[in-house]
Design a protein around this motif. Structure first.
Motif, PDB file in Angstrom:
ATOM      1  N   ARG A   1      -5.590   0.699 -12.773  1.00  0.00           N
ATOM      2  CA  ARG A   1      -7.241   1.130 -11.879  1.00  0.00           C
ATOM      3  C   ARG A   1      -6.811   1.555 -10.907  1.00  0.00           C
ATOM      4  O   ARG A   1      -6.507   0.795 -10.353  1.00  0.00           O
ATOM      5  CB  ARG A   1      -8.337   0.408 -12.369  1.00  0.00           C
ATOM      6  N   MET A   2      -7.075   2.500 -10.303  1.00  0.00           N
ATOM      7  CA  MET A   2      -6.847   3.099  -8.953  1.00  0.00           C
ATOM      8  C   MET A   2      -8.133   2.779  -8.323  1.00  0.00           C
ATOM      9  O   MET A   2      -9.207   3.065  -8.335  1.00  0.00           O
ATOM     10  CB  MET A   2      -6.100   4.361  -8.534  1.00  0.00           C
ATOM     11  N   LEU A   3      -7.355   2.353  -6.277  1.00  0.00           N
ATOM     12  CA  LEU A   3      -9.264   2.206  -5.833  1.00  0.00           C
ATOM     13  C   LEU A   3      -8.510   3.591  -4.345  1.00  0.00           C
ATOM     14  O   LEU A   3      -7.252   2.989  -3.604  1.00  0.00           O
ATOM     15  CB  LEU A   3      -8.502   0.694  -5.339  1.00  0.00           C
ATOM     16  N   GLY A   4      -9.446   3.890  -4.167  1.00  0.00           N
ATOM     17  CA  GLY A   4      -8.891   4.500  -2.454  1.00  0.00           C
ATOM     18  C   GLY A   4      -9.698   3.586  -1.455  1.00  0.00           C
ATOM     19  O   GLY A   4     -10.753   3.535  -1.286  1.00  0.00           O
ATOM     20  N   LEU A   5      -8.760   3.203  -0.410  1.00  0.00           N
ATOM     21  CA  LEU A   5      -8.731   2.695   0.598  1.00  0.00           C
ATOM     22  C   LEU A   5      -8.428   3.403   1.342  1.00  0.00           C
ATOM     23  O   LEU A   5      -7.675   4.144   2.305  1.00  0.00           O
ATOM     24  CB  LEU A   5      -8.285   1.164   0.666  1.00  0.00           C
TER      25      LEU A   5
ATOM     26  N   GLY B   1      -8.244   6.904   2.337  1.00  0.00           N
ATOM     27  CA  GLY B   1      -7.792   7.274   2.096  1.00  0.00           C
ATOM     28  C   GLY B   1      -6.065   7.548   1.574  1.00  0.00           C
ATOM     29  O   GLY B   1      -5.642   8.087   1.061  1.00  0.00           O
ATOM     30  N   VAL B   2      -6.377   6.234   1.469  1.00  0.00           N
ATOM     31  CA  VAL B   2      -5.007   5.388   0.729  1.00  0.00           C
ATOM     32  C   VAL B   2      -4.938   5.219  -0.883  1.00  0.00           C
ATOM     33  O   VAL B   2      -6.001   4.448  -1.019  1.00  0.00           O
ATOM     34  CB  VAL B   2      -3.894   4.443   1.350  1.00  0.00           C
ATOM     35  N   ASN B   3      -4.238   5.329  -2.031  1.00  0.00           N
ATOM     36  CA  ASN B   3      -4.585   4.792  -2.993  1.00  0.00           C
ATOM     37  C   ASN B   3      -3.570   3.688  -3.608  1.00  0.00           C
ATOM     38  O   ASN B   3      -2.602   4.082  -3.614  1.00  0.00           O
ATOM     39  CB  ASN B   3      -4.652   5.938  -4.345  1.00  0.00           C
ATOM     40  N   ILE B   4      -4.647   3.141  -4.514  1.00  0.00           N
ATOM     41  CA  ILE B   4      -3.289   1.200  -4.446  1.00  0.00           C
ATOM     42  C   ILE B   4      -3.937   1.158  -6.320  1.00  0.00           C
ATOM     43  O   ILE B   4      -5.168   1.318  -6.690  1.00  0.00           O
ATOM     44  CB  ILE B   4      -3.411   0.804  -3.475  1.00  0.00           C
ATOM     45  N   THR B   5      -3.112  -0.081  -6.978  1.00  0.00           N
ATOM     46  CA  THR B   5      -3.715  -0.586  -7.975  1.00  0.00           C
ATOM     47  C   THR B   5      -4.777  -1.043  -7.615  1.00  0.00           C
ATOM     48  O   THR B   5      -4.660  -2.219  -6.871  1.00  0.00           O
ATOM     49  CB  THR B   5      -2.485  -0.959  -8.901  1.00  0.00           C
TER      50      THR B   5
ATOM     51  N   SER C   1      -7.542   6.385 -19.316  1.00  0.00           N
ATOM     52  CA  SER C   1      -6.825   7.824 -19.006  1.00  0.00           C
ATOM     53  C   SER C   1      -6.983   8.309 -19.907  1.00  0.00           C
ATOM     54  O   SER C   1      -6.137   8.617 -20.727  1.00  0.00           O
ATOM     55  CB  SER C   1      -6.504   7.751 -17.620  1.00  0.00           C
TER      56      SER C   1
ATOM     57  N   VAL D   1       0.995  -1.437   0.032  1.00  0.00           N
ATOM     58  CA  VAL D   1       0.125   0.079   0.333  1.00  0.00           C
ATOM     59  C   VAL D   1       1.096   1.149   0.532  1.00  0.00           C
ATOM     60  O   VAL D   1       0.733   2.483  -0.435  1.00  0.00           O
ATOM     61  CB  VAL D   1      -0.875   0.018   0.987  1.00  0.00           C
TER      62      VAL D   1
END
Length: 513
Positions: A381-385, A387-391, A213, A29
Protein backbone atom coordinates in the motif's frame (compact mmCIF):
# COMPACT_ATOMS: atom_id res chain seq x y z
CA UNK A 1 34.64 24.44 32.37
CA UNK A 2 33.24 20.93 32.90
CA UNK A 3 29.65 22.13 32.58
CA UNK A 4 30.49 24.09 29.42
CA UNK A 5 32.20 21.05 27.88
CA UNK A 6 29.27 18.83 28.83
CA UNK A 7 26.86 21.33 27.32
CA UNK A 8 28.78 21.41 24.05
CA UNK A 9 28.91 17.62 23.90
CA UNK A 10 25.17 17.51 24.48
CA UNK A 11 24.51 19.99 21.68
CA UNK A 12 26.70 17.95 19.33
CA UNK A 13 24.84 14.76 20.31
CA UNK A 14 21.53 16.51 19.71
CA UNK A 15 22.66 17.64 16.26
CA UNK A 16 23.91 14.14 15.46
CA UNK A 17 20.60 12.52 16.45
CA UNK A 18 18.67 15.08 14.42
CA UNK A 19 20.83 14.60 11.33
CA UNK A 20 20.62 10.80 11.61
CA UNK A 21 16.84 10.89 11.96
CA UNK A 22 16.47 13.25 9.01
CA UNK A 23 18.91 11.21 6.90
CA UNK A 24 17.11 7.94 7.70
CA UNK A 25 13.78 9.42 6.70
CA UNK A 26 15.17 10.94 3.48
CA UNK A 27 16.93 7.73 2.44
CA UNK A 28 13.79 5.63 2.93
CA UNK A 29 11.51 8.14 1.22
CA UNK A 30 13.85 8.65 -1.77
CA UNK A 31 14.14 4.91 -2.39
CA UNK A 32 17.92 4.80 -1.98
CA UNK A 33 17.48 2.18 0.72
CA UNK A 34 14.75 -0.21 1.80
CA UNK A 35 13.92 -2.46 4.72
CA UNK A 36 13.34 -6.16 4.05
CA UNK A 37 11.81 -8.50 6.64
CA UNK A 38 12.68 -12.08 5.70
CA UNK A 39 10.14 -14.87 5.35
CA UNK A 40 10.70 -18.51 4.55
CA UNK A 41 13.88 -20.60 4.64
CA UNK A 42 15.41 -19.94 1.20
CA UNK A 43 18.46 -18.12 2.66
CA UNK A 44 19.17 -20.36 5.68
CA UNK A 45 21.60 -20.32 7.42
CA UNK A 46 22.48 -16.71 6.50
CA UNK A 47 19.01 -15.32 7.21
CA UNK A 48 16.15 -16.82 9.19
CA UNK A 49 12.46 -16.09 9.50
CA UNK A 50 11.84 -12.63 10.99
CA UNK A 51 15.31 -11.16 10.36
CA UNK A 52 15.62 -7.53 9.27
CA UNK A 53 17.91 -6.64 6.37
CA UNK A 54 18.71 -3.12 5.12
CA UNK A 55 19.41 -3.00 1.38
CA UNK A 56 20.88 0.01 -0.43
CA UNK A 57 21.08 0.84 -4.12
CA UNK A 58 24.48 0.45 -5.75
CA UNK A 59 26.02 1.52 -9.04
CA UNK A 60 27.18 -2.05 -9.74
CA UNK A 61 26.64 -5.56 -8.41
CA UNK A 62 28.96 -8.58 -8.34
CA UNK A 63 28.61 -12.34 -8.23
CA UNK A 64 28.47 -13.55 -4.63
CA UNK A 65 26.61 -10.53 -3.26
CA UNK A 66 23.16 -10.81 -1.69
CA UNK A 67 20.68 -8.46 -3.34
CA UNK A 68 16.94 -7.83 -3.46
CA UNK A 69 14.69 -7.51 -6.50
CA UNK A 70 10.96 -7.21 -7.10
CA UNK A 71 9.25 -10.42 -8.17
CA UNK A 72 7.40 -9.76 -11.46
CA UNK A 73 3.65 -9.43 -11.00
CA UNK A 74 3.66 -10.45 -7.31
CA UNK A 75 4.36 -7.23 -5.42
CA UNK A 76 6.95 -9.03 -3.30
CA UNK A 77 10.72 -8.74 -2.91
CA UNK A 78 13.16 -11.66 -3.24
CA UNK A 79 16.41 -11.48 -1.26
CA UNK A 80 18.82 -14.02 -2.78
CA UNK A 81 22.46 -14.36 -3.78
CA UNK A 82 23.82 -13.44 -7.24
CA UNK A 83 25.46 -16.52 -8.77
CA UNK A 84 25.94 -15.37 -12.36
CA UNK A 85 24.98 -13.05 -15.17
CA UNK A 86 25.72 -9.38 -15.60
CA UNK A 87 23.93 -6.05 -15.42
CA UNK A 88 21.85 -7.04 -18.48
CA UNK A 89 20.41 -9.96 -16.51
CA UNK A 90 21.58 -11.41 -13.16
CA UNK A 91 21.05 -15.01 -12.10
CA UNK A 92 19.84 -15.42 -8.50
CA UNK A 93 19.59 -18.43 -6.21
CA UNK A 94 18.68 -18.86 -2.56
CA UNK A 95 21.45 -20.48 -0.51
CA UNK A 96 18.96 -23.09 0.71
CA UNK A 97 17.22 -23.59 -2.65
CA UNK A 98 17.94 -26.39 -5.12
CA UNK A 99 17.21 -24.40 -8.30
CA UNK A 100 17.95 -20.92 -9.58
CA UNK A 101 15.33 -18.18 -9.66
CA UNK A 102 13.30 -18.06 -12.90
CA UNK A 103 13.50 -14.26 -13.08
CA UNK A 104 16.68 -12.58 -14.29
CA UNK A 105 16.39 -8.87 -13.40
CA UNK A 106 18.67 -6.23 -14.84
CA UNK A 107 20.99 -4.18 -12.67
CA UNK A 108 18.75 -1.10 -12.78
CA UNK A 109 15.79 -3.23 -11.64
CA UNK A 110 17.41 -4.33 -8.36
CA UNK A 111 16.16 -2.81 -5.11
CA UNK A 112 19.66 -2.92 -3.62
CA UNK A 113 22.29 -5.12 -2.04
CA UNK A 114 22.32 -6.17 1.61
CA UNK A 115 24.35 -3.80 3.81
CA UNK A 116 23.04 -4.49 7.34
CA UNK A 117 21.60 -7.60 8.97
CA UNK A 118 19.74 -7.51 12.30
CA UNK A 119 18.76 -11.03 13.49
CA UNK A 120 15.09 -11.13 14.48
CA UNK A 121 14.99 -7.36 13.85
CA UNK A 122 11.86 -7.74 11.76
CA UNK A 123 9.94 -9.12 14.73
CA UNK A 124 11.14 -6.22 16.90
CA UNK A 125 10.26 -3.71 14.20
CA UNK A 126 6.73 -5.05 13.84
CA UNK A 127 6.37 -4.81 17.63
CA UNK A 128 7.81 -1.28 17.86
CA UNK A 129 5.60 0.00 15.04
CA UNK A 130 2.42 -1.53 16.43
CA UNK A 131 -0.32 0.90 17.55
CA UNK A 132 -0.01 0.08 21.31
CA UNK A 133 3.72 0.79 21.35
CA UNK A 134 3.41 3.98 19.30
CA UNK A 135 0.68 5.12 21.66
CA UNK A 136 2.90 4.38 24.66
CA UNK A 137 5.77 6.38 23.12
CA UNK A 138 3.45 9.33 22.56
CA UNK A 139 2.26 9.08 26.15
CA UNK A 140 5.81 9.02 27.51
CA UNK A 141 6.76 12.00 25.37
CA UNK A 142 3.84 14.10 26.51
CA UNK A 143 3.47 12.79 30.07
CA UNK A 144 6.12 15.08 31.57
CA UNK A 145 4.66 18.25 30.13
CA UNK A 146 1.12 17.19 30.96
CA UNK A 147 1.99 16.38 34.57
CA UNK A 148 3.81 19.69 35.01
CA UNK A 149 0.88 21.62 33.53
CA UNK A 150 -1.58 19.79 35.81
CA UNK A 151 0.51 20.56 38.89
CA UNK A 152 0.76 24.25 37.99
CA UNK A 153 -2.98 24.37 37.33
CA UNK A 154 -3.73 22.95 40.78
CA UNK A 155 -1.40 25.47 42.40
CA UNK A 156 -3.10 28.29 40.54
CA UNK A 157 -6.54 27.17 41.72
CA UNK A 158 -5.30 26.85 45.32
CA UNK A 159 -3.77 30.35 45.27
CA UNK A 160 -6.93 31.79 43.73
CA UNK A 161 -9.02 30.50 46.65
CA UNK A 162 -6.59 31.78 49.31
CA UNK A 163 -6.35 35.47 48.40
CA UNK A 164 -6.28 38.16 45.73
CA UNK A 165 -6.10 35.77 42.73
CA UNK A 166 -2.36 36.43 42.20
CA UNK A 167 -0.75 33.78 40.02
CA UNK A 168 2.91 32.86 40.53
CA UNK A 169 3.04 30.62 37.48
CA UNK A 170 5.24 32.10 34.72
CA UNK A 171 3.65 32.45 31.31
CA UNK A 172 4.57 29.93 28.68
CA UNK A 173 6.55 32.46 26.65
CA UNK A 174 8.48 33.33 29.81
CA UNK A 175 9.28 29.68 30.44
CA UNK A 176 10.55 29.21 26.90
CA UNK A 177 12.30 32.55 26.96
CA UNK A 178 14.22 31.61 30.09
CA UNK A 179 15.76 28.63 28.35
CA UNK A 180 19.00 28.97 26.38
CA UNK A 181 18.50 29.35 22.64
CA UNK A 182 19.92 25.88 21.88
CA UNK A 183 17.44 24.26 24.30
CA UNK A 184 14.55 26.28 22.90
CA UNK A 185 15.42 25.04 19.42
CA UNK A 186 15.73 21.43 20.61
CA UNK A 187 12.37 21.66 22.42
CA UNK A 188 10.67 22.92 19.28
CA UNK A 189 12.44 20.25 17.22
CA UNK A 190 11.30 17.47 19.56
CA UNK A 191 7.71 18.74 19.37
CA UNK A 192 7.90 18.92 15.56
CA UNK A 193 9.27 15.37 15.31
CA UNK A 194 6.56 14.10 17.66
CA UNK A 195 3.78 15.76 15.64
CA UNK A 196 5.18 14.48 12.35
CA UNK A 197 5.52 10.99 13.83
CA UNK A 198 1.89 11.06 14.98
CA UNK A 199 0.65 12.32 11.60
CA UNK A 200 2.62 9.77 9.58
CA UNK A 201 1.76 6.99 12.06
CA UNK A 202 -1.96 7.68 11.72
CA UNK A 203 -1.72 7.44 7.92
CA UNK A 204 0.45 4.30 8.09
CA UNK A 205 -1.83 2.47 10.53
CA UNK A 206 -5.13 3.53 8.97
CA UNK A 207 -4.92 0.63 6.52
CA UNK A 208 -3.14 -2.65 5.77
CA UNK A 209 0.46 -3.01 4.62
CA UNK A 210 -0.64 -4.59 1.33
CA UNK A 211 -3.63 -4.26 -0.94
CA UNK A 212 -4.85 -5.92 -4.14
CA UNK A 213 -4.22 -4.07 -7.35
CA UNK A 214 -5.19 -4.67 -10.96
CA UNK A 215 -2.52 -4.18 -13.58
CA UNK A 216 -2.70 -4.38 -17.35
CA UNK A 217 0.40 -6.12 -18.68
CA UNK A 218 1.30 -5.65 -22.30
CA UNK A 219 3.58 -8.41 -23.53
CA UNK A 220 6.20 -7.43 -26.08
CA UNK A 221 7.29 -10.96 -27.11
CA UNK A 222 9.16 -11.02 -30.42
CA UNK A 223 10.80 -13.58 -32.71
CA UNK A 224 13.29 -12.57 -35.42
CA UNK A 225 13.91 -15.05 -38.27
CA UNK A 226 16.63 -15.36 -40.88
CA UNK A 227 18.08 -18.11 -43.09
CA UNK A 228 21.40 -18.80 -44.78
CA UNK A 229 22.82 -21.41 -47.20
CA UNK A 230 26.31 -22.13 -48.49
CA UNK A 231 26.08 -21.77 -52.28
CA UNK A 232 29.74 -21.60 -53.26
CA UNK A 233 31.16 -19.17 -55.77
CA UNK A 234 28.77 -18.60 -58.67
CA UNK A 235 27.34 -15.79 -60.80
CA UNK A 236 23.97 -16.18 -58.97
CA UNK A 237 25.21 -14.53 -55.75
CA UNK A 238 27.74 -11.86 -54.90
CA UNK A 239 29.29 -14.08 -52.25
CA UNK A 240 29.38 -17.69 -51.24
CA UNK A 241 26.42 -17.48 -48.82
CA UNK A 242 22.77 -16.92 -49.74
CA UNK A 243 20.93 -14.86 -47.09
CA UNK A 244 17.31 -13.99 -46.38
CA UNK A 245 15.20 -12.62 -47.95
CA UNK A 246 16.91 -13.80 -51.18
CA UNK A 247 15.79 -17.16 -52.62
CA UNK A 248 18.04 -20.24 -52.36
CA UNK A 249 18.49 -22.00 -55.72
CA UNK A 250 18.43 -25.75 -55.27
CA UNK A 251 21.09 -26.43 -57.90
CA UNK A 252 23.56 -24.61 -55.63
CA UNK A 253 22.38 -25.76 -52.17
CA UNK A 254 20.04 -28.34 -50.70
CA UNK A 255 20.56 -27.53 -47.00
CA UNK A 256 19.35 -24.28 -45.47
CA UNK A 257 20.02 -23.06 -41.89
CA UNK A 258 17.07 -21.26 -40.30
CA UNK A 259 18.07 -18.90 -37.45
CA UNK A 260 15.67 -17.46 -34.87
CA UNK A 261 16.15 -15.04 -31.97
CA UNK A 262 13.57 -14.97 -29.17
CA UNK A 263 12.90 -11.89 -26.97
CA UNK A 264 10.52 -12.54 -24.10
CA UNK A 265 9.87 -14.33 -20.84
CA UNK A 266 11.84 -17.45 -19.84
CA UNK A 267 10.43 -20.84 -20.72
CA UNK A 268 11.07 -23.76 -23.08
CA UNK A 269 11.25 -23.86 -26.87
CA UNK A 270 10.43 -26.70 -29.30
CA UNK A 271 10.95 -26.32 -33.07
CA UNK A 272 8.95 -28.12 -35.77
CA UNK A 273 8.36 -27.85 -39.52
CA UNK A 274 4.83 -28.10 -40.91
CA UNK A 275 4.61 -29.32 -44.54
CA UNK A 276 1.57 -28.85 -46.78
CA UNK A 277 0.76 -29.43 -50.47
CA UNK A 278 -1.98 -27.88 -52.69
CA UNK A 279 -4.01 -31.08 -52.65
CA UNK A 280 -4.49 -30.94 -48.87
CA UNK A 281 -1.70 -33.21 -47.72
CA UNK A 282 -0.08 -32.11 -44.44
CA UNK A 283 2.69 -33.38 -42.21
CA UNK A 284 4.62 -32.16 -39.17
CA UNK A 285 8.31 -32.90 -38.57
CA UNK A 286 10.05 -32.18 -35.22
CA UNK A 287 13.34 -30.35 -35.71
CA UNK A 288 14.68 -29.48 -32.19
CA UNK A 289 13.88 -29.24 -28.51
CA UNK A 290 12.60 -28.89 -26.01
CA UNK A 291 15.32 -26.51 -24.77
CA UNK A 292 15.33 -24.12 -21.83
CA UNK A 293 15.06 -20.43 -22.67
CA UNK A 294 16.68 -18.34 -19.93
CA UNK A 295 16.00 -15.03 -21.70
CA UNK A 296 15.83 -12.22 -22.28
CA UNK A 297 17.41 -13.09 -25.66
CA UNK A 298 17.66 -16.68 -26.94
CA UNK A 299 19.22 -17.65 -30.26
CA UNK A 300 18.53 -20.97 -31.98
CA UNK A 301 19.17 -22.68 -35.31
CA UNK A 302 17.68 -25.62 -37.25
CA UNK A 303 18.70 -27.08 -40.60
CA UNK A 304 16.26 -27.90 -43.42
CA UNK A 305 17.22 -30.78 -45.74
CA UNK A 306 15.40 -29.76 -48.91
CA UNK A 307 15.91 -33.13 -50.65
CA UNK A 308 14.50 -35.03 -47.66
CA UNK A 309 11.46 -32.76 -47.42
CA UNK A 310 10.81 -32.99 -51.16
CA UNK A 311 11.16 -36.79 -51.02
CA UNK A 312 8.58 -36.98 -48.20
CA UNK A 313 6.09 -34.98 -50.25
CA UNK A 314 6.76 -37.10 -53.37
CA UNK A 315 6.16 -40.32 -51.40
CA UNK A 316 2.82 -39.01 -50.15
CA UNK A 317 1.86 -37.95 -53.69
CA UNK A 318 2.59 -41.45 -55.01
CA UNK A 319 0.22 -42.99 -52.48
CA UNK A 320 -2.58 -40.41 -52.68
CA UNK A 321 -2.31 -39.35 -56.30
CA UNK A 322 -2.36 -35.72 -55.20
CA UNK A 323 0.14 -33.22 -56.58
CA UNK A 324 3.28 -32.88 -54.47
CA UNK A 325 4.15 -29.29 -55.23
CA UNK A 326 4.71 -26.59 -54.78
CA UNK A 327 5.46 -27.46 -51.16
CA UNK A 328 4.83 -24.99 -48.33
CA UNK A 329 7.15 -25.18 -45.29
CA UNK A 330 6.35 -23.35 -42.01
CA UNK A 331 9.17 -23.42 -39.43
CA UNK A 332 7.58 -22.85 -36.00
CA UNK A 333 9.56 -22.37 -32.74
CA UNK A 334 6.90 -22.97 -30.04
CA UNK A 335 7.74 -21.17 -26.75
CA UNK A 336 5.94 -22.03 -23.51
CA UNK A 337 6.75 -19.32 -20.92
CA UNK A 338 7.01 -19.75 -17.16
CA UNK A 339 3.72 -17.85 -16.74
CA UNK A 340 1.86 -20.33 -18.97
CA UNK A 341 1.70 -18.20 -22.11
CA UNK A 342 2.19 -19.93 -25.49
CA UNK A 343 4.01 -18.11 -28.30
CA UNK A 344 4.07 -19.86 -31.72
CA UNK A 345 5.48 -17.65 -34.48
CA UNK A 346 6.10 -19.17 -37.90
CA UNK A 347 8.48 -18.60 -40.81
CA UNK A 348 6.65 -19.48 -44.06
CA UNK A 349 8.71 -20.71 -47.05
CA UNK A 350 7.75 -22.01 -50.51
CA UNK A 351 9.71 -24.94 -51.99
CA UNK A 352 9.70 -25.66 -55.71
CA UNK A 353 12.01 -27.86 -57.84
CA UNK A 354 14.03 -24.71 -58.63
CA UNK A 355 14.25 -22.75 -55.37
CA UNK A 356 13.33 -22.14 -51.75
CA UNK A 357 11.83 -18.67 -51.38
CA UNK A 358 10.32 -16.54 -48.61
CA UNK A 359 6.49 -16.46 -48.73
CA UNK A 360 5.75 -12.77 -48.30
CA UNK A 361 7.90 -9.69 -47.88
CA UNK A 362 10.87 -9.07 -45.55
CA UNK A 363 8.49 -7.92 -42.79
CA UNK A 364 7.42 -11.55 -42.34
CA UNK A 365 10.87 -12.27 -40.87
CA UNK A 366 9.71 -10.67 -37.59
CA UNK A 367 6.77 -11.94 -35.52
CA UNK A 368 5.48 -10.08 -32.45
CA UNK A 369 2.83 -10.67 -29.80
CA UNK A 370 1.52 -7.51 -28.12
CA UNK A 371 -1.48 -8.91 -26.27
CA UNK A 372 -2.62 -7.10 -23.12
CA UNK A 373 -3.62 -9.15 -20.09
CA UNK A 374 -5.20 -8.09 -16.79
CA UNK A 375 -3.51 -9.35 -13.66
CA UNK A 376 -4.53 -8.97 -10.01
CA UNK A 377 -1.61 -8.91 -7.59
CA UNK A 378 -1.02 -8.06 -3.94
CA UNK A 379 1.16 -4.96 -3.82
CA UNK A 380 2.43 -2.76 -0.95
CA UNK A 381 0.00 0.00 0.00
CA UNK A 382 1.36 3.38 -1.05
CA UNK A 383 0.95 6.64 0.85
CA UNK A 384 1.25 10.09 -0.66
CA UNK A 385 3.20 12.44 1.62
CA UNK A 386 3.64 15.95 0.20
CA UNK A 387 3.93 14.66 -3.35
CA UNK A 388 6.20 11.73 -2.44
CA UNK A 389 4.85 8.17 -2.55
CA UNK A 390 6.18 5.69 0.02
CA UNK A 391 5.02 2.28 1.18
CA UNK A 392 3.00 1.81 4.37
CA UNK A 393 5.80 -0.19 6.01
CA UNK A 394 8.28 2.62 5.24
CA UNK A 395 5.84 5.14 6.74
CA UNK A 396 5.58 3.05 9.91
CA UNK A 397 9.37 2.92 10.17
CA UNK A 398 9.65 6.67 9.61
CA UNK A 399 7.03 7.37 12.28
CA UNK A 400 8.91 5.15 14.75
CA UNK A 401 12.21 6.89 13.90
CA UNK A 402 10.59 10.30 14.45
CA UNK A 403 9.16 9.19 17.81
CA UNK A 404 12.52 7.84 18.94
CA UNK A 405 14.25 11.01 17.77
CA UNK A 406 11.69 13.14 19.65
CA UNK A 407 12.16 11.10 22.82
CA UNK A 408 15.95 11.29 22.53
CA UNK A 409 15.95 15.04 21.91
CA UNK A 410 13.44 15.57 24.72
CA UNK A 411 15.51 13.57 27.19
CA UNK A 412 18.69 15.46 26.24
CA UNK A 413 16.83 18.76 26.57
CA UNK A 414 15.59 17.89 30.06
CA UNK A 415 19.08 16.85 31.21
CA UNK A 416 20.75 20.00 29.92
CA UNK A 417 17.95 22.26 31.09
CA UNK A 418 18.71 21.10 34.61
CA UNK A 419 22.45 21.49 34.15
CA UNK A 420 22.31 24.95 32.62
CA UNK A 421 20.79 26.60 35.67
CA UNK A 422 22.70 29.86 36.34
CA UNK A 423 25.38 29.74 39.02
CA UNK A 424 24.14 33.03 40.46
CA UNK A 425 21.31 32.27 42.89
CA UNK A 426 19.70 35.67 42.40
CA UNK A 427 19.61 35.16 38.63
CA UNK A 428 18.04 31.73 39.15
CA UNK A 429 15.38 33.27 41.37
CA UNK A 430 14.61 35.99 38.82
CA UNK A 431 14.29 33.42 36.07
CA UNK A 432 12.09 30.96 37.93
CA UNK A 433 9.84 33.40 39.80
CA UNK A 434 9.62 36.17 37.20
CA UNK A 435 5.83 36.49 37.51
CA UNK A 436 6.02 36.79 41.32
CA UNK A 437 8.66 39.56 41.49
CA UNK A 438 8.17 43.33 41.40
CA UNK A 439 11.30 45.44 41.11
CA UNK A 440 11.29 48.58 43.29
CA UNK A 441 13.71 51.25 44.46
CA UNK A 442 15.65 50.35 47.63
CA UNK A 443 13.42 50.61 50.68
CA UNK A 444 14.35 51.34 54.32
CA UNK A 445 13.29 49.04 57.10
CA UNK A 446 10.05 50.45 58.62
CA UNK A 447 10.53 51.55 62.25
CA UNK A 448 8.78 49.45 64.84
CA UNK A 449 8.19 46.67 62.31
CA UNK A 450 9.94 43.34 62.94
CA UNK A 451 12.08 41.88 60.10
CA UNK A 452 12.41 38.14 59.79
CA UNK A 453 15.20 36.78 57.57
CA UNK A 454 14.20 33.47 55.98
CA UNK A 455 16.85 30.91 54.99
CA UNK A 456 15.58 30.06 51.47
CA UNK A 457 13.71 31.93 48.80
CA UNK A 458 11.25 29.08 48.44
CA UNK A 459 10.08 29.88 51.98
CA UNK A 460 9.58 33.49 50.98
CA UNK A 461 7.64 32.40 47.88
CA UNK A 462 5.36 30.20 49.97
CA UNK A 463 4.64 33.15 52.31
CA UNK A 464 3.79 35.32 49.31
CA UNK A 465 1.44 32.64 48.00
CA UNK A 466 -0.19 32.22 51.39
CA UNK A 467 -0.93 35.93 51.83
CA UNK A 468 -1.56 36.64 48.18
CA UNK A 469 1.29 39.15 47.97
CA UNK A 470 4.07 39.98 45.54
CA UNK A 471 7.77 39.76 46.35
CA UNK A 472 9.45 43.17 46.30
CA UNK A 473 12.95 43.12 44.88
CA UNK A 474 15.82 45.61 44.66
CA UNK A 475 19.60 45.68 44.35
CA UNK A 476 21.87 47.98 46.37
CA UNK A 477 25.64 47.83 46.67
CA UNK A 478 25.69 44.52 44.80
CA UNK A 479 23.32 42.86 47.29
CA UNK A 480 20.02 41.44 46.09
CA UNK A 481 17.10 41.83 48.51
CA UNK A 482 13.72 40.11 48.32
CA UNK A 483 10.97 41.01 50.82
CA UNK A 484 7.35 40.19 51.50
CA UNK A 485 5.50 42.75 53.64
CA UNK A 486 2.60 41.48 55.67
CA UNK A 487 0.46 43.84 57.74
CA UNK A 488 2.76 43.55 60.77
CA UNK A 489 5.91 41.67 59.71
CA UNK A 490 8.48 42.03 56.93
CA UNK A 491 9.95 38.75 55.64
CA UNK A 492 13.31 39.14 53.92
CA UNK A 493 15.73 36.96 51.95
CA UNK A 494 19.20 37.91 50.72
CA UNK A 495 21.07 35.40 48.49
CA UNK A 496 24.69 34.62 49.44
CA UNK A 497 26.66 35.45 52.56
CA UNK A 498 28.36 38.68 53.62
CA UNK A 499 27.83 41.80 55.69
CA UNK A 500 24.63 43.75 55.17
CA UNK A 501 25.18 47.44 54.45
CA UNK A 502 23.38 50.08 56.48
CA UNK A 503 19.92 51.06 55.35
CA UNK A 504 19.47 54.52 53.80
CA UNK A 505 17.31 57.30 55.17
CA UNK A 506 13.55 56.70 54.95
CA UNK A 507 12.13 57.18 51.49
CA UNK A 508 8.97 56.12 49.76
CA UNK A 509 9.01 52.87 47.75
CA UNK A 510 8.47 53.70 44.14
CA UNK A 511 7.08 50.79 42.14
CA UNK A 512 8.53 50.42 38.68
CA UNK A 513 6.41 48.95 35.93
Amino acid sequence: MTQRLTHRLGVLLLIAVTVLAAAAGFVLVSGQAAVVITHGVSMNPVYYQGDLVIVARASSYSVGEIAAYNLPGKGEVALHRIIGGNRDGFIFKGDNNQSVDPAKPRGDELVGRAVLHIPQGGLWLETLTSPPVLGLLAFVLLAGGGAAATTRHRRKRRRATLSRHISTRPARHQILGSLPSSLRISTALAAAFALMGIAIGVLAWSGPLEEPSTSHIKTGTRMDFSYTADVGQSPAYDGTVAKSPDPVFRKLANKVDVHFTYHGEPGTVTVKADLSAPGGWRSSIPLAGPETVSGPGYEGKVTLDLKALDAKAQAASTVTGLPSGPLTIVVTPQVKTSTGADFQPGLKLNLTPLQLALAGGPDTLTATDTTTTEQIAITPRMLGLNGVNITAIAARIISAVLFLAALTIGAITVVFARRTAPADEAAAIRRRYAALLVRVHPMPAPQGRPIIDVTTFSTLAKLAERYGLLVLHWTRAGVETFVVQDENITYRYRPGAGPVPAEPQPELADLQP
